[in-house]
Design a protein around this motif. Structure first.
Motif, PDB file in Angstrom:
ATOM      1  N   PHE A   6       0.839  -1.207   0.000  1.00 54.86           N
ATOM      2  CA  PHE A   6       0.000   0.000   0.000  1.00 54.86           C
ATOM      3  C   PHE A   6       0.870   1.253   0.000  1.00 54.86           C
ATOM      4  O   PHE A   6       0.653   2.188  -0.775  1.00 54.86           O
ATOM      5  CB  PHE A   6      -0.943   0.005   1.218  1.00 54.86           C
ATOM      6  CG  PHE A   6      -1.540   1.360   1.482  1.00 54.86           C
ATOM      7  CD1 PHE A   6      -2.506   1.881   0.627  1.00 54.86           C
ATOM      8  CD2 PHE A   6      -1.125   2.144   2.554  1.00 54.86           C
ATOM      9  CE1 PHE A   6      -3.051   3.153   0.834  1.00 54.86           C
ATOM     10  CE2 PHE A   6      -1.655   3.414   2.774  1.00 54.86           C
ATOM     11  CZ  PHE A   6      -2.617   3.917   1.912  1.00 54.86           C
ATOM     12  N   ALA A  10       0.929   4.108  -2.834  1.00 53.83           N
ATOM     13  CA  ALA A  10       0.518   5.468  -2.447  1.00 53.83           C
ATOM     14  C   ALA A  10       1.611   6.479  -2.786  1.00 53.83           C
ATOM     15  O   ALA A  10       1.333   7.568  -3.303  1.00 53.83           O
ATOM     16  CB  ALA A  10       0.196   5.510  -0.953  1.00 53.83           C
ATOM     17  N   ALA A  11       2.882   6.099  -2.534  1.00 55.83           N
ATOM     18  CA  ALA A  11       3.996   7.027  -2.765  1.00 55.83           C
ATOM     19  C   ALA A  11       4.094   7.458  -4.228  1.00 55.83           C
ATOM     20  O   ALA A  11       4.683   8.488  -4.539  1.00 55.83           O
ATOM     21  CB  ALA A  11       5.312   6.397  -2.305  1.00 55.83           C
ATOM     22  N   LEU A  13       1.891   8.698  -5.934  1.00 56.50           N
ATOM     23  CA  LEU A  13       1.127   9.940  -6.156  1.00 56.50           C
ATOM     24  C   LEU A  13       2.064  11.157  -6.194  1.00 56.50           C
ATOM     25  O   LEU A  13       1.746  12.181  -6.784  1.00 56.50           O
ATOM     26  CB  LEU A  13       0.069  10.143  -5.059  1.00 56.50           C
ATOM     27  CG  LEU A  13      -1.123  11.012  -5.501  1.00 56.50           C
ATOM     28  CD1 LEU A  13      -1.986  10.267  -6.508  1.00 56.50           C
ATOM     29  CD2 LEU A  13      -1.991  11.436  -4.319  1.00 56.50           C
ATOM     30  N   LYS A  14       3.260  10.994  -5.580  1.00 54.70           N
ATOM     31  CA  LYS A  14       4.245  12.075  -5.599  1.00 54.70           C
ATOM     32  C   LYS A  14       4.836  12.270  -6.991  1.00 54.70           C
ATOM     33  O   LYS A  14       5.456  13.290  -7.282  1.00 54.70           O
ATOM     34  CB  LYS A  14       5.373  11.782  -4.599  1.00 54.70           C
ATOM     35  CG  LYS A  14       4.879  11.557  -3.173  1.00 54.70           C
ATOM     36  CD  LYS A  14       5.993  11.672  -2.149  1.00 54.70           C
ATOM     37  CE  LYS A  14       6.827  10.428  -1.991  1.00 54.70           C
ATOM     38  NZ  LYS A  14       7.840  10.558  -0.927  1.00 54.70           N
ATOM     39  N   ALA A  33       0.102  14.645  -5.416  1.00 49.66           N
ATOM     40  CA  ALA A  33       0.344  14.693  -3.971  1.00 49.66           C
ATOM     41  C   ALA A  33       0.486  16.139  -3.502  1.00 49.66           C
ATOM     42  O   ALA A  33      -0.021  16.512  -2.438  1.00 49.66           O
ATOM     43  CB  ALA A  33       1.596  13.892  -3.610  1.00 49.66           C
ATOM     44  N   LEU A  60      -7.111  14.474   2.074  1.00 48.78           N
ATOM     45  CA  LEU A  60      -5.866  13.714   1.924  1.00 48.78           C
ATOM     46  C   LEU A  60      -6.021  12.589   0.915  1.00 48.78           C
ATOM     47  O   LEU A  60      -5.108  12.283   0.148  1.00 48.78           O
ATOM     48  CB  LEU A  60      -5.485  13.074   3.257  1.00 48.78           C
ATOM     49  CG  LEU A  60      -4.521  13.808   4.156  1.00 48.78           C
ATOM     50  CD1 LEU A  60      -4.281  12.983   5.393  1.00 48.78           C
ATOM     51  CD2 LEU A  60      -3.208  14.098   3.438  1.00 48.78           C
ATOM     52  N   LEU A  61      -7.192  11.946   0.944  1.00 47.20           N
ATOM     53  CA  LEU A  61      -7.412  10.729   0.157  1.00 47.20           C
ATOM     54  C   LEU A  61      -8.085  10.958  -1.179  1.00 47.20           C
ATOM     55  O   LEU A  61      -8.193  10.019  -1.966  1.00 47.20           O
ATOM     56  CB  LEU A  61      -8.305   9.768   0.951  1.00 47.20           C
ATOM     57  CG  LEU A  61      -7.762   9.234   2.257  1.00 47.20           C
ATOM     58  CD1 LEU A  61      -8.803   8.343   2.903  1.00 47.20           C
ATOM     59  CD2 LEU A  61      -6.461   8.465   2.018  1.00 47.20           C
ATOM     60  N   LEU A  64      -6.162   9.752  -4.105  1.00 46.63           N
ATOM     61  CA  LEU A  64      -5.251   8.625  -3.859  1.00 46.63           C
ATOM     62  C   LEU A  64      -5.305   7.568  -4.963  1.00 46.63           C
ATOM     63  O   LEU A  64      -4.272   7.003  -5.340  1.00 46.63           O
ATOM     64  CB  LEU A  64      -5.573   7.984  -2.507  1.00 46.63           C
ATOM     65  CG  LEU A  64      -4.719   6.791  -2.095  1.00 46.63           C
ATOM     66  CD1 LEU A  64      -3.250   7.167  -1.997  1.00 46.63           C
ATOM     67  CD2 LEU A  64      -5.197   6.220  -0.755  1.00 46.63           C
ATOM     68  N   LEU A 112     -12.007   4.188   5.145  1.00 48.91           N
ATOM     69  CA  LEU A 112     -11.395   5.045   4.134  1.00 48.91           C
ATOM     70  C   LEU A 112     -12.080   4.902   2.771  1.00 48.91           C
ATOM     71  O   LEU A 112     -12.279   5.887   2.067  1.00 48.91           O
ATOM     72  CB  LEU A 112      -9.883   4.782   4.038  1.00 48.91           C
ATOM     73  CG  LEU A 112      -9.101   5.025   5.346  1.00 48.91           C
ATOM     74  CD1 LEU A 112      -7.605   4.902   5.110  1.00 48.91           C
ATOM     75  CD2 LEU A 112      -9.411   6.387   5.967  1.00 48.91           C
TER      76      LEU A 112
END
Lengths: 184, 184
Positions: A6, A10-11, A13-14, A33, A60-61, A64, A112
Protein backbone atom coordinates in the motif's frame (compact mmCIF):
# COMPACT_ATOMS: atom_id res chain seq x y z
CA UNK A 1 -2.01 -6.83 -0.33
CA UNK A 2 0.13 -5.85 2.62
CA UNK A 3 0.76 -2.45 4.15
CA UNK A 4 4.24 -2.22 2.53
CA UNK A 5 2.61 -2.65 -0.85
CA UNK A 6 0.00 0.00 0.00
CA UNK A 7 2.74 2.48 0.97
CA UNK A 8 4.73 1.81 -2.20
CA UNK A 9 1.70 2.41 -4.40
CA UNK A 10 0.52 5.47 -2.45
CA UNK A 11 4.00 7.03 -2.77
CA UNK A 12 3.55 7.04 -6.54
CA UNK A 13 1.13 9.94 -6.16
CA UNK A 14 4.25 12.07 -5.60
CA UNK A 15 5.23 11.36 -9.22
CA UNK A 16 1.81 11.69 -10.88
CA UNK A 17 1.90 15.01 -12.78
CA UNK A 18 -1.46 16.80 -12.89
CA UNK A 19 -2.72 16.14 -16.41
CA UNK A 20 -4.50 19.50 -16.81
CA UNK A 21 -1.11 21.22 -16.52
CA UNK A 22 0.74 18.69 -18.67
CA UNK A 23 -1.74 19.16 -21.52
CA UNK A 24 -1.29 22.94 -21.34
CA UNK A 25 2.48 22.81 -21.46
CA UNK A 26 3.23 23.81 -17.87
CA UNK A 27 6.91 23.17 -17.09
CA UNK A 28 7.65 21.06 -13.98
CA UNK A 29 3.96 20.86 -13.05
CA UNK A 30 2.95 19.97 -9.53
CA UNK A 31 2.14 16.39 -8.57
CA UNK A 32 -1.22 15.06 -7.44
CA UNK A 33 0.34 14.69 -3.97
CA UNK A 34 1.30 18.41 -3.99
CA UNK A 35 -2.29 19.31 -4.84
CA UNK A 36 -3.70 16.87 -2.26
CA UNK A 37 -1.50 18.35 0.46
CA UNK A 38 -2.73 21.86 -0.32
CA UNK A 39 -6.39 20.73 -0.42
CA UNK A 40 -5.89 19.14 3.01
CA UNK A 41 -4.28 22.31 4.41
CA UNK A 42 -7.23 24.33 3.11
CA UNK A 43 -9.69 21.82 4.60
CA UNK A 44 -7.84 22.31 7.88
CA UNK A 45 -7.76 26.11 7.85
CA UNK A 46 -10.74 27.58 5.94
CA UNK A 47 -13.84 28.48 7.98
CA UNK A 48 -16.11 25.41 8.25
CA UNK A 49 -18.91 24.39 10.57
CA UNK A 50 -18.90 20.64 9.80
CA UNK A 51 -16.66 17.78 10.97
CA UNK A 52 -13.23 19.16 10.21
CA UNK A 53 -11.22 16.05 11.03
CA UNK A 54 -13.33 14.11 8.57
CA UNK A 55 -12.91 16.77 5.90
CA UNK A 56 -9.11 16.74 6.33
CA UNK A 57 -8.96 12.95 5.88
CA UNK A 58 -11.24 13.16 2.86
CA UNK A 59 -8.99 15.82 1.34
CA UNK A 60 -5.87 13.71 1.92
CA UNK A 61 -7.41 10.73 0.16
CA UNK A 62 -9.51 12.34 -2.55
CA UNK A 63 -6.97 11.69 -5.35
CA UNK A 64 -5.25 8.62 -3.86
CA UNK A 65 -6.63 6.29 -6.55
CA UNK A 66 -4.55 8.23 -9.09
CA UNK A 67 -1.46 6.53 -7.65
CA UNK A 68 -2.82 3.39 -9.32
CA UNK A 69 -4.80 4.64 -12.35
CA UNK A 70 -3.14 8.01 -13.07
CA UNK A 71 -4.76 11.45 -13.42
CA UNK A 72 -7.57 10.90 -15.94
CA UNK A 73 -9.29 13.83 -17.63
CA UNK A 74 -12.87 12.85 -18.55
CA UNK A 75 -15.05 13.72 -21.53
CA UNK A 76 -17.30 15.67 -19.16
CA UNK A 77 -14.43 17.83 -17.94
CA UNK A 78 -12.73 18.51 -21.27
CA UNK A 79 -14.42 16.90 -24.33
CA UNK A 80 -11.88 15.32 -26.67
CA UNK A 81 -11.67 12.18 -28.81
CA UNK A 82 -10.77 9.10 -26.82
CA UNK A 83 -11.43 10.44 -23.33
CA UNK A 84 -13.14 8.31 -20.70
CA UNK A 85 -16.57 9.07 -19.27
CA UNK A 86 -16.75 10.34 -15.67
CA UNK A 87 -18.74 7.27 -14.64
CA UNK A 88 -16.11 4.85 -15.92
CA UNK A 89 -13.33 6.84 -14.25
CA UNK A 90 -15.08 6.73 -10.87
CA UNK A 91 -15.66 2.97 -11.25
CA UNK A 92 -11.98 2.39 -12.01
CA UNK A 93 -10.92 4.56 -9.09
CA UNK A 94 -13.27 2.74 -6.75
CA UNK A 95 -11.72 -0.60 -7.70
CA UNK A 96 -8.22 0.82 -7.27
CA UNK A 97 -9.09 2.21 -3.83
CA UNK A 98 -10.53 -1.09 -2.66
CA UNK A 99 -7.49 -2.99 -3.91
CA UNK A 100 -4.94 -0.53 -2.46
CA UNK A 101 -6.57 -0.31 0.94
CA UNK A 102 -6.99 -4.06 1.31
CA UNK A 103 -3.56 -4.24 2.97
CA UNK A 104 -4.80 -2.18 5.89
CA UNK A 105 -6.73 -3.22 8.96
CA UNK A 106 -10.27 -4.19 7.85
CA UNK A 107 -12.11 -1.48 9.77
CA UNK A 108 -9.64 1.16 8.65
CA UNK A 109 -9.97 0.08 5.01
CA UNK A 110 -13.73 0.16 5.26
CA UNK A 111 -13.71 3.65 6.79
CA UNK A 112 -11.39 5.05 4.13
CA UNK A 113 -13.20 3.48 1.15
CA UNK A 114 -16.43 4.85 2.54
CA UNK A 115 -14.90 8.33 3.06
CA UNK A 116 -13.73 8.32 -0.55
CA UNK A 117 -17.18 7.16 -1.73
CA UNK A 118 -18.77 10.00 0.23
CA UNK A 119 -16.43 12.48 -1.50
CA UNK A 120 -17.29 11.06 -4.93
CA UNK A 121 -21.00 11.37 -4.31
CA UNK A 122 -20.62 14.92 -3.04
CA UNK A 123 -23.75 15.03 -0.92
CA UNK A 124 -22.66 15.49 2.70
CA UNK A 125 -21.48 18.77 4.22
CA UNK A 126 -17.87 17.53 4.33
CA UNK A 127 -17.94 16.26 0.73
CA UNK A 128 -19.35 19.56 -0.57
CA UNK A 129 -16.68 21.48 1.36
CA UNK A 130 -13.78 19.35 0.08
CA UNK A 131 -15.09 19.31 -3.51
CA UNK A 132 -15.32 23.12 -3.42
CA UNK A 133 -11.75 23.30 -2.14
CA UNK A 134 -10.59 20.82 -4.79
CA UNK A 135 -11.85 23.20 -7.49
CA UNK A 136 -10.67 26.34 -5.67
CA UNK A 137 -7.15 24.96 -5.29
CA UNK A 138 -7.03 24.12 -9.00
CA UNK A 139 -8.17 27.63 -9.99
CA UNK A 140 -5.65 29.24 -7.68
CA UNK A 141 -2.82 27.10 -9.06
CA UNK A 142 -3.89 27.77 -12.67
CA UNK A 143 -3.74 31.45 -11.86
CA UNK A 144 -0.22 31.14 -10.42
CA UNK A 145 1.07 29.38 -13.55
CA UNK A 146 -0.67 32.03 -15.67
CA UNK A 147 0.88 34.86 -13.64
CA UNK A 148 4.33 33.28 -14.01
CA UNK A 149 3.88 32.77 -17.76
CA UNK A 150 4.33 29.04 -17.23
CA UNK A 151 2.02 27.60 -19.95
CA UNK A 152 1.83 27.04 -23.70
CA UNK A 153 -1.97 26.77 -23.99
CA UNK A 154 -4.15 29.42 -22.25
CA UNK A 155 -5.16 28.79 -18.66
CA UNK A 156 -7.90 31.45 -18.30
CA UNK A 157 -10.60 28.80 -18.79
CA UNK A 158 -9.81 27.53 -15.31
CA UNK A 159 -11.37 30.56 -13.68
CA UNK A 160 -14.10 31.59 -16.12
CA UNK A 161 -17.74 31.99 -15.07
CA UNK A 162 -18.48 28.30 -15.70
CA UNK A 163 -15.55 27.08 -13.60
CA UNK A 164 -16.35 29.50 -10.78
CA UNK A 165 -19.96 28.32 -10.94
CA UNK A 166 -18.95 24.82 -9.86
CA UNK A 167 -17.96 26.18 -6.43
CA UNK A 168 -21.05 25.94 -4.24
CA UNK A 169 -19.92 27.90 -1.19
CA UNK A 170 -20.25 31.66 -1.62
CA UNK A 171 -17.48 32.35 0.87
CA UNK A 172 -14.99 30.09 -0.95
CA UNK A 173 -16.01 31.66 -4.26
CA UNK A 174 -15.40 35.13 -2.81
CA UNK A 175 -12.03 34.09 -1.42
CA UNK A 176 -10.91 32.73 -4.80
CA UNK A 177 -12.11 35.86 -6.60
CA UNK A 178 -10.17 38.02 -4.17
CA UNK A 179 -6.99 35.99 -4.73
CA UNK A 180 -7.33 35.92 -8.50
CA UNK A 181 -8.27 39.59 -8.64
CA UNK A 182 -5.15 40.57 -6.72
CA UNK A 183 -2.74 38.83 -9.02
CA UNK A 184 -4.07 40.19 -12.30
CA UNK B 1 -1.75 38.87 7.40
CA UNK B 2 -4.95 37.68 5.77
CA UNK B 3 -6.03 34.19 4.84
CA UNK B 4 -5.29 34.83 1.12
CA UNK B 5 -1.73 35.67 2.05
CA UNK B 6 -1.48 32.53 4.18
CA UNK B 7 -2.68 30.36 1.29
CA UNK B 8 -0.24 31.96 -1.16
CA UNK B 9 2.70 31.34 1.15
CA UNK B 10 1.61 27.81 2.08
CA UNK B 11 1.30 26.91 -1.62
CA UNK B 12 5.02 27.58 -2.00
CA UNK B 13 5.70 24.31 -0.19
CA UNK B 14 4.74 22.62 -3.48
CA UNK B 15 7.85 24.19 -5.04
CA UNK B 16 10.33 23.66 -2.19
CA UNK B 17 12.64 20.84 -3.35
CA UNK B 18 13.88 18.61 -0.51
CA UNK B 19 17.44 19.77 0.09
CA UNK B 20 18.78 16.31 1.02
CA UNK B 21 17.94 15.13 -2.50
CA UNK B 22 19.15 18.29 -4.22
CA UNK B 23 22.56 18.01 -2.54
CA UNK B 24 22.86 14.39 -3.70
CA UNK B 25 22.04 15.15 -7.30
CA UNK B 26 18.59 13.56 -7.46
CA UNK B 27 16.84 14.62 -10.68
CA UNK B 28 13.34 16.16 -10.32
CA UNK B 29 13.33 15.58 -6.55
CA UNK B 30 10.05 15.57 -4.65
CA UNK B 31 8.78 18.72 -2.96
CA UNK B 32 8.31 19.25 0.76
CA UNK B 33 4.54 19.16 0.07
CA UNK B 34 4.91 15.71 -1.58
CA UNK B 35 6.74 14.45 1.49
CA UNK B 36 4.25 16.07 3.88
CA UNK B 37 1.33 14.45 2.06
CA UNK B 38 2.94 11.03 2.36
CA UNK B 39 3.76 11.54 6.06
CA UNK B 40 0.09 12.48 6.63
CA UNK B 41 -1.13 9.39 4.76
CA UNK B 42 1.15 7.23 6.90
CA UNK B 43 -0.07 8.98 10.07
CA UNK B 44 -3.58 8.14 8.91
CA UNK B 45 -2.97 4.48 8.07
CA UNK B 46 -0.18 2.97 10.22
CA UNK B 47 -1.23 1.21 13.43
CA UNK B 48 -1.41 3.76 16.27
CA UNK B 49 -3.12 3.85 19.64
CA UNK B 50 -2.97 7.62 20.21
CA UNK B 51 -5.08 10.51 18.91
CA UNK B 52 -4.97 9.87 15.19
CA UNK B 53 -6.75 13.05 14.05
CA UNK B 54 -4.19 15.08 15.95
CA UNK B 55 -1.31 13.10 14.44
CA UNK B 56 -2.66 13.64 10.91
CA UNK B 57 -2.88 17.41 11.43
CA UNK B 58 0.61 17.46 12.92
CA UNK B 59 1.93 15.53 9.91
CA UNK B 60 0.29 17.94 7.46
CA UNK B 61 1.88 20.95 9.17
CA UNK B 62 5.24 19.59 10.26
CA UNK B 63 7.20 21.18 7.38
CA UNK B 64 4.87 24.13 6.66
CA UNK B 65 7.41 26.70 7.88
CA UNK B 66 9.65 25.66 4.97
CA UNK B 67 7.23 27.50 2.65
CA UNK B 68 8.67 30.64 4.22
CA UNK B 69 12.25 29.73 5.23
CA UNK B 70 13.07 26.89 2.79
CA UNK B 71 14.35 23.38 3.60
CA UNK B 72 17.35 23.98 5.85
CA UNK B 73 19.87 21.21 6.56
CA UNK B 74 21.47 21.78 9.96
CA UNK B 75 25.01 21.19 11.25
CA UNK B 76 23.58 18.48 13.52
CA UNK B 77 22.07 16.60 10.58
CA UNK B 78 24.94 16.88 8.14
CA UNK B 79 28.01 18.78 9.41
CA UNK B 80 29.39 21.18 6.80
CA UNK B 81 30.88 24.67 6.78
CA UNK B 82 28.27 27.41 6.96
CA UNK B 83 25.30 25.29 8.04
CA UNK B 84 22.89 26.57 10.66
CA UNK B 85 22.48 25.01 14.11
CA UNK B 86 19.27 23.04 14.80
CA UNK B 87 18.31 25.50 17.54
CA UNK B 88 18.49 28.49 15.22
CA UNK B 89 16.52 26.66 12.54
CA UNK B 90 13.71 25.81 14.94
CA UNK B 91 13.61 29.43 16.17
CA UNK B 92 13.33 30.73 12.61
CA UNK B 93 10.64 28.21 11.78
CA UNK B 94 8.68 29.12 14.88
CA UNK B 95 8.69 32.80 13.88
CA UNK B 96 7.64 31.90 10.33
CA UNK B 97 4.77 29.71 11.61
CA UNK B 98 3.49 32.45 13.90
CA UNK B 99 3.63 35.02 11.12
CA UNK B 100 2.02 32.76 8.50
CA UNK B 101 -0.81 31.60 10.72
CA UNK B 102 -1.64 35.10 11.97
CA UNK B 103 -4.11 35.49 9.09
CA UNK B 104 -6.27 32.70 10.46
CA UNK B 105 -8.90 32.79 13.17
CA UNK B 106 -7.13 33.40 16.51
CA UNK B 107 -8.07 30.10 18.14
CA UNK B 108 -7.18 28.15 15.01
CA UNK B 109 -3.79 29.88 14.76
CA UNK B 110 -3.09 29.16 18.41
CA UNK B 111 -4.03 25.48 18.02
CA UNK B 112 -1.82 25.03 14.95
CA UNK B 113 1.22 26.86 16.36
CA UNK B 114 0.89 24.73 19.47
CA UNK B 115 0.58 21.51 17.42
CA UNK B 116 3.75 22.43 15.56
CA UNK B 117 5.53 23.24 18.82
CA UNK B 118 4.50 19.85 20.18
CA UNK B 119 5.97 18.18 17.09
CA UNK B 120 9.25 20.09 17.46
CA UNK B 121 9.60 19.07 21.09
CA UNK B 122 8.85 15.45 20.27
CA UNK B 123 7.60 14.43 23.69
CA UNK B 124 3.94 13.45 23.34
CA UNK B 125 2.71 10.16 21.88
CA UNK B 126 1.53 11.88 18.70
CA UNK B 127 4.78 13.83 18.26
CA UNK B 128 6.90 10.67 18.67
CA UNK B 129 4.70 8.85 16.13
CA UNK B 130 4.87 11.62 13.51
CA UNK B 131 8.62 12.16 14.02
CA UNK B 132 9.19 8.45 13.49
CA UNK B 133 7.13 8.57 10.31
CA UNK B 134 8.98 11.68 9.14
CA UNK B 135 12.24 9.72 9.30
CA UNK B 136 10.72 6.50 7.91
CA UNK B 137 9.26 8.30 4.91
CA UNK B 138 12.66 9.87 4.18
CA UNK B 139 14.44 6.50 4.35
CA UNK B 140 11.87 4.88 2.10
CA UNK B 141 12.14 7.68 -0.47
CA UNK B 142 15.96 7.58 -0.34
CA UNK B 143 15.74 3.88 -1.05
CA UNK B 144 13.45 4.45 -4.06
CA UNK B 145 15.86 6.98 -5.58
CA UNK B 146 18.73 4.56 -4.90
CA UNK B 147 16.84 1.67 -6.52
CA UNK B 148 16.09 3.83 -9.60
CA UNK B 149 19.72 4.99 -9.86
CA UNK B 150 18.53 8.57 -9.43
CA UNK B 151 21.47 10.12 -7.50
CA UNK B 152 25.02 11.39 -8.01
CA UNK B 153 26.17 11.12 -4.37
CA UNK B 154 25.47 7.87 -2.47
CA UNK B 155 22.16 7.60 -0.60
CA UNK B 156 22.93 4.53 1.55
CA UNK B 157 23.64 6.76 4.57
CA UNK B 158 19.92 7.41 4.81
CA UNK B 159 19.23 3.89 6.03
CA UNK B 160 22.40 2.97 7.91
CA UNK B 161 22.33 1.82 11.55
CA UNK B 162 22.53 5.38 12.87
CA UNK B 163 19.61 6.59 10.76
CA UNK B 164 17.49 3.57 11.64
CA UNK B 165 18.36 4.18 15.27
CA UNK B 166 16.52 7.49 15.25
CA UNK B 167 13.21 5.66 14.75
CA UNK B 168 11.83 4.97 18.22
CA UNK B 169 8.95 2.64 17.39
CA UNK B 170 10.02 -0.96 16.88
CA UNK B 171 7.06 -1.69 14.60
CA UNK B 172 7.84 1.26 12.30
CA UNK B 173 11.51 0.24 12.26
CA UNK B 174 10.52 -3.31 11.29
CA UNK B 175 8.20 -2.05 8.57
CA UNK B 176 10.94 0.11 7.06
CA UNK B 177 13.45 -2.74 7.20
CA UNK B 178 10.98 -5.01 5.42
CA UNK B 179 10.43 -2.43 2.67
CA UNK B 180 14.12 -1.67 2.22
CA UNK B 181 15.07 -5.33 2.35
CA UNK B 182 12.64 -6.18 -0.41
CA UNK B 183 13.99 -3.65 -2.86
CA UNK B 184 17.67 -4.58 -2.54
Amino acid sequence: MEIEKFLEIAAKLKSVRRQGWVERGVRAPESSADHSWMVAVMALTLPFDGNRDKAVKMALLHDLAEAEVGDIITKENWPKEGRMHEKEKVAREREAMKEMLSGLDKNMAKELVSLWGEFSEGKTKEAVFVRDIDVAERLMQAHRYHRDGNFSKPLEGFWDEKAMGTIKSESIKTLVKRIIGEGQ
